[in-house]
Design a protein around this motif. Structure first.
Motif, PDB file in Angstrom:
ATOM      1  N   LEU A  16       1.041  -1.215   0.056  1.00  0.00           N
ATOM      2  CA  LEU A  16      -0.094  -0.042  -0.129  1.00  0.00           C
ATOM      3  C   LEU A  16       0.991   1.283  -0.018  1.00  0.00           C
ATOM      4  O   LEU A  16       0.748   2.225  -0.742  1.00  0.00           O
ATOM      5  N   TYR A  17       2.062   1.194   0.725  1.00  0.00           N
ATOM      6  CA  TYR A  17       2.836   2.276   0.892  1.00  0.00           C
ATOM      7  C   TYR A  17       3.388   2.501  -0.564  1.00  0.00           C
ATOM      8  O   TYR A  17       3.323   3.647  -1.008  1.00  0.00           O
ATOM      9  N   LEU A  18       3.854   1.375  -1.302  1.00  0.00           N
ATOM     10  CA  LEU A  18       4.202   1.786  -2.582  1.00  0.00           C
ATOM     11  C   LEU A  18       3.354   2.319  -3.702  1.00  0.00           C
ATOM     12  O   LEU A  18       3.651   3.207  -4.608  1.00  0.00           O
ATOM     13  N   ASP A  19       2.039   2.043  -3.534  1.00  0.00           N
ATOM     14  CA  ASP A  19       0.941   2.298  -4.354  1.00  0.00           C
ATOM     15  C   ASP A  19       0.775   3.860  -4.048  1.00  0.00           C
ATOM     16  O   ASP A  19       0.548   4.626  -5.057  1.00  0.00           O
ATOM     17  N   ASN A  20       0.888   4.151  -2.983  1.00  0.00           N
ATOM     18  CA  ASN A  20       0.646   5.608  -2.351  1.00  0.00           C
ATOM     19  C   ASN A  20       2.046   6.479  -2.987  1.00  0.00           C
ATOM     20  O   ASN A  20       1.618   7.678  -3.572  1.00  0.00           O
ATOM     21  N   PHE A  21       3.170   5.988  -2.768  1.00  0.00           N
ATOM     22  CA  PHE A  21       4.161   6.627  -3.105  1.00  0.00           C
ATOM     23  C   PHE A  21       4.139   6.903  -4.598  1.00  0.00           C
ATOM     24  O   PHE A  21       4.611   8.068  -5.127  1.00  0.00           O
ATOM     25  N   SER A  22       3.759   6.196  -5.539  1.00  0.00           N
ATOM     26  CA  SER A  22       3.732   6.135  -6.940  1.00  0.00           C
ATOM     27  C   SER A  22       2.662   7.379  -7.268  1.00  0.00           C
ATOM     28  O   SER A  22       2.930   8.009  -8.094  1.00  0.00           O
ATOM     29  N   ASP A  23       1.309   7.469  -6.449  1.00  0.00           N
ATOM     30  CA  ASP A  23       0.587   8.612  -6.470  1.00  0.00           C
ATOM     31  C   ASP A  23       1.108   9.935  -6.420  1.00  0.00           C
ATOM     32  O   ASP A  23       0.665  10.975  -6.636  1.00  0.00           O
ATOM     33  N   ILE A  24       1.802   9.802  -5.225  1.00  0.00           N
ATOM     34  CA  ILE A  24       2.581  11.320  -4.945  1.00  0.00           C
ATOM     35  C   ILE A  24       3.772  11.432  -6.059  1.00  0.00           C
ATOM     36  O   ILE A  24       3.707  12.802  -6.652  1.00  0.00           O
TER      37      ILE A  24
ATOM     38  N   ALA B  71       3.039  11.010  -9.185  1.00  0.00           N
ATOM     39  CA  ALA B  71       2.164  11.425 -10.244  1.00  0.00           C
ATOM     40  C   ALA B  71       1.647  12.900  -9.815  1.00  0.00           C
ATOM     41  O   ALA B  71       1.678  13.634 -10.698  1.00  0.00           O
ATOM     42  N   MET B  72       1.649  13.104  -8.730  1.00  0.00           N
ATOM     43  CA  MET B  72       1.189  14.605  -8.372  1.00  0.00           C
ATOM     44  C   MET B  72       2.400  15.405  -8.645  1.00  0.00           C
ATOM     45  O   MET B  72       2.125  16.639  -9.269  1.00  0.00           O
ATOM     46  N   LEU B  73       3.557  14.986  -8.459  1.00  0.00           N
ATOM     47  CA  LEU B  73       4.915  15.685  -8.814  1.00  0.00           C
ATOM     48  C   LEU B  73       5.037  15.829 -10.211  1.00  0.00           C
ATOM     49  O   LEU B  73       5.185  16.983 -10.736  1.00  0.00           O
ATOM     50  N   LEU B  74       4.748  14.875 -10.878  1.00  0.00           N
ATOM     51  CA  LEU B  74       4.526  14.891 -12.425  1.00  0.00           C
ATOM     52  C   LEU B  74       3.806  15.859 -12.877  1.00  0.00           C
ATOM     53  O   LEU B  74       4.142  16.771 -13.708  1.00  0.00           O
ATOM     54  N   ALA B  75       2.823  16.094 -12.468  1.00  0.00           N
ATOM     55  CA  ALA B  75       1.632  17.015 -12.822  1.00  0.00           C
ATOM     56  C   ALA B  75       2.091  18.491 -12.457  1.00  0.00           C
ATOM     57  O   ALA B  75       2.004  19.430 -13.148  1.00  0.00           O
ATOM     58  N   LYS B  76       2.900  18.522 -11.183  1.00  0.00           N
ATOM     59  CA  LYS B  76       3.316  19.893 -10.760  1.00  0.00           C
ATOM     60  C   LYS B  76       4.650  20.521 -11.795  1.00  0.00           C
ATOM     61  O   LYS B  76       4.614  21.561 -11.863  1.00  0.00           O
ATOM     62  N   SER B  77       5.185  19.425 -12.396  1.00  0.00           N
ATOM     63  CA  SER B  77       6.431  19.756 -13.097  1.00  0.00           C
ATOM     64  C   SER B  77       6.160  20.580 -14.257  1.00  0.00           C
ATOM     65  O   SER B  77       5.295  19.931 -15.013  1.00  0.00           O
ATOM     66  N   ASN B  78       7.000  21.296 -14.880  1.00  0.00           N
ATOM     67  CA  ASN B  78       6.793  21.845 -16.145  1.00  0.00           C
ATOM     68  C   ASN B  78       8.007  21.356 -17.082  1.00  0.00           C
ATOM     69  O   ASN B  78       8.145  22.352 -18.020  1.00  0.00           O
TER      70      ASN B  78
ATOM     71  N   PHE C  50       9.852  11.464 -13.224  1.00  0.00           N
ATOM     72  CA  PHE C  50       8.577  10.779 -12.417  1.00  0.00           C
ATOM     73  C   PHE C  50       8.039   9.548 -12.970  1.00  0.00           C
ATOM     74  O   PHE C  50       7.568   8.600 -12.344  1.00  0.00           O
ATOM     75  N   LEU C  51       7.757   9.469 -14.339  1.00  0.00           N
ATOM     76  CA  LEU C  51       6.982   8.489 -15.074  1.00  0.00           C
ATOM     77  C   LEU C  51       7.998   7.315 -14.769  1.00  0.00           C
ATOM     78  O   LEU C  51       7.331   6.283 -14.603  1.00  0.00           O
ATOM     79  N   GLY C  52       9.276   7.252 -15.045  1.00  0.00           N
ATOM     80  CA  GLY C  52      10.013   6.153 -14.802  1.00  0.00           C
ATOM     81  C   GLY C  52       9.907   5.776 -13.399  1.00  0.00           C
ATOM     82  O   GLY C  52      10.026   4.400 -13.243  1.00  0.00           O
ATOM     83  N   GLN C  53      10.026   6.619 -12.343  1.00  0.00           N
ATOM     84  CA  GLN C  53       9.744   6.193 -11.041  1.00  0.00           C
ATOM     85  C   GLN C  53       8.494   5.348 -10.646  1.00  0.00           C
ATOM     86  O   GLN C  53       8.464   4.618  -9.774  1.00  0.00           O
ATOM     87  N   ILE C  54       7.559   6.108 -11.365  1.00  0.00           N
ATOM     88  CA  ILE C  54       6.073   5.366 -11.012  1.00  0.00           C
ATOM     89  C   ILE C  54       6.143   3.954 -11.589  1.00  0.00           C
ATOM     90  O   ILE C  54       5.832   3.045 -11.036  1.00  0.00           O
ATOM     91  N   ASN C  55       6.850   3.709 -12.571  1.00  0.00           N
ATOM     92  CA  ASN C  55       6.774   2.533 -13.193  1.00  0.00           C
ATOM     93  C   ASN C  55       7.915   1.460 -12.382  1.00  0.00           C
ATOM     94  O   ASN C  55       7.467   0.243 -12.041  1.00  0.00           O
ATOM     95  N   PHE C  56       8.785   2.092 -11.700  1.00  0.00           N
ATOM     96  CA  PHE C  56       9.721   1.191 -11.033  1.00  0.00           C
ATOM     97  C   PHE C  56       9.231   0.894  -9.712  1.00  0.00           C
ATOM     98  O   PHE C  56       9.253  -0.306  -9.351  1.00  0.00           O
TER      99      PHE C  56
ATOM    100  N   ALA D 243       3.008  17.286  -0.002  1.00  0.00           N
ATOM    101  CA  ALA D 243       2.671  17.538  -1.666  1.00  0.00           C
ATOM    102  C   ALA D 243       1.384  18.357  -1.937  1.00  0.00           C
ATOM    103  O   ALA D 243       1.684  19.055  -2.878  1.00  0.00           O
ATOM    104  N   PHE D 244       0.714  18.224  -0.773  1.00  0.00           N
ATOM    105  CA  PHE D 244      -0.665  19.232  -1.003  1.00  0.00           C
ATOM    106  C   PHE D 244      -0.304  20.727  -0.551  1.00  0.00           C
ATOM    107  O   PHE D 244      -0.918  21.644  -1.112  1.00  0.00           O
ATOM    108  N   ALA D 245       0.522  20.709   0.443  1.00  0.00           N
ATOM    109  CA  ALA D 245       0.517  22.254   1.038  1.00  0.00           C
ATOM    110  C   ALA D 245       1.717  22.635   0.786  1.00  0.00           C
ATOM    111  O   ALA D 245       2.075  24.186   0.788  1.00  0.00           O
ATOM    112  N   PHE D 246       2.739  22.288   0.065  1.00  0.00           N
ATOM    113  CA  PHE D 246       4.011  22.787  -0.310  1.00  0.00           C
ATOM    114  C   PHE D 246       4.453  22.582  -1.589  1.00  0.00           C
ATOM    115  O   PHE D 246       3.563  21.984  -2.440  1.00  0.00           O
TER     116      PHE D 246
END
Ligand SMILES: Cc1ncc(CO)c(N)n1
Length: 226
Positions: free
Chosen positions: A47-55, A57-64, A72-78, A122-125
Motif C-alpha cells: 500500500l505504501y508503494l501504491d501511494n508513493f507512486s500516486d505522490i 504522479a502529483m509531482l509529475l503534474a506539478k512539473s513543467n 517521475f514517469l520512470g519512477q512510477i513504473n519502478f 505534496a498538497f501544502a508545499f
C-alpha cells in the motif's frame, strides 16, 4: 558551502545505525525474521508503494520540465512494477504467494503517519518539500543495505541476499541524483527557514522509516473499536 542535501544526510546518519541494529533488519540479516513480521511488512509496504507512486504522479503534474516529468514517469513504473521483485524475495522467504499475502492489505499507525507526512507536503508545499520527505525512502534502504554488505559476508544461498543487493545497488544512486538536483536547485531561492523545513522533512521521514520496520516487527495494530 554545504548543499542542503549533504546536511540532510549527515544529520540522518545516526538513524541509519539505529535501523540497522533494530529487530527487523537484524532478523533479515540473520534470516530469522518471523513470518508474521514479513507478512505484516509486505501488506503495509504494498500500500505504501501504491501511494508513493500516486505522490510521484502529483509531482509529475506539478512539473513543467519534460526531463523531470519523464523521471517521475520512470519512477512510477519502478515503484509499481519493478520493486515487486524485492517483495517477492520476502514472500519466497516465508513460502507464501506474494499476491495472496497482500490481498486485503492494511496499513497501521506508523505507515499511516509516514504516508500522510508525504501527502501533507505534496498538497501544502512545493516539489522540494515533497521530495525531501520522499528521499529517505530510497536513501535509508540503500544505506542500510550497504551497511549489511559491509558488515556481513552473506552466504551465496542466504535467503534474503536478493533483497539486500536490490537496495544496495546503483539504481538508488541515480534516483537520489535526480531528487537532489531538484531539492538543491529550489533551496537556492529559499530562506533559512525554508531550508530548515526541507531538512526537517528528511529527518522526520528517516524516523518514519525506522517506525515502519518496527511496526512490522512488533505487529503494530490500530486500537480502534471495529
Ligand atoms: C516503507 C518503505 N520505505 C522505503 C522503501 C524502498 O523503496 C520501501 N519499499 N518501503
Amino acid at each position: 558551502m554545504k548543499l542542503i542535501t549533504e546536511i540532510m544526510e549527515e544529520k540522518a546518519l545516526p538513524i541509519v545505525d539505529k535501523i540497522y541494529n533494530d529487530g527487523f533488519i537484524q532478523g533479515l540479516v540473520h534470516a530469522n525474521l518471523s513470518k508474521e513480521a514479513v507478512v505484516h511488512y509486505l501488506k503495509a509496504d504494498a500500500l505504501y508503494l501504491d501511494n508513493f507512486s500516486d505522490i510521484y504522479a502529483m509531482l509529475l503534474a506539478k512539473s513543467n520540465d519534460k526531463v523531470e516529468k519523464n523521471f517521475f514517469l520512470g519512477q512510477i513504473n519502478f515503484v509499481l512494477n519493478e520493486e515487486i521483485a524485492a517483495h517477492k524475495n520476502l514472500a519466497d522467504y516465508v513460502g507464501e504467494d506474494y499476491h495472496e499475502i497482500i490481498k486485503g492489505g492494511e496499513w497501521y499507525p506508523s505507515a499511516d503517519h509516514y504516508i500522510k507526512h508525504m501527502y501533507y507536503n505534496a498538497f501544502a508545499f512545493g516539489m522540494a518539500e515533497t521530495l525531501s520527505a520522499m528521499a529517505p525512502c530510497p536513501w535509508i534502504y540503500q544505506m542500510v543495505a550497504r551497511k549489511i554488505l559491509a558488515n556481513h559476508n552473506l552466504a551465496e544461498d542466504h535467503p534474503l541476499k536478493f533483497w539486500i543487493e536490490f537496495y544496495a545497488g546503483v539504481l538508488v544512486d541515480e534516483v537520489l541524483t535526480e531528487y537532489y538536483k531538484i531539492i538543491n536547485r529550489e533551496a537556492e531561492f529559499m530562506s533559512e527557514e525554508g531550508k530548515a523545513h526541507l531538512v526537517k522533512n528528511f529527518l522526520e521521514s528517516c524516523e518514519h522509516e525506522r517506525r515502519f520496520f518496527n511496526m512490522a516487527y512488533t505487529q503494530e495494530r490500530w486500537d480502534l473499536e471495529v
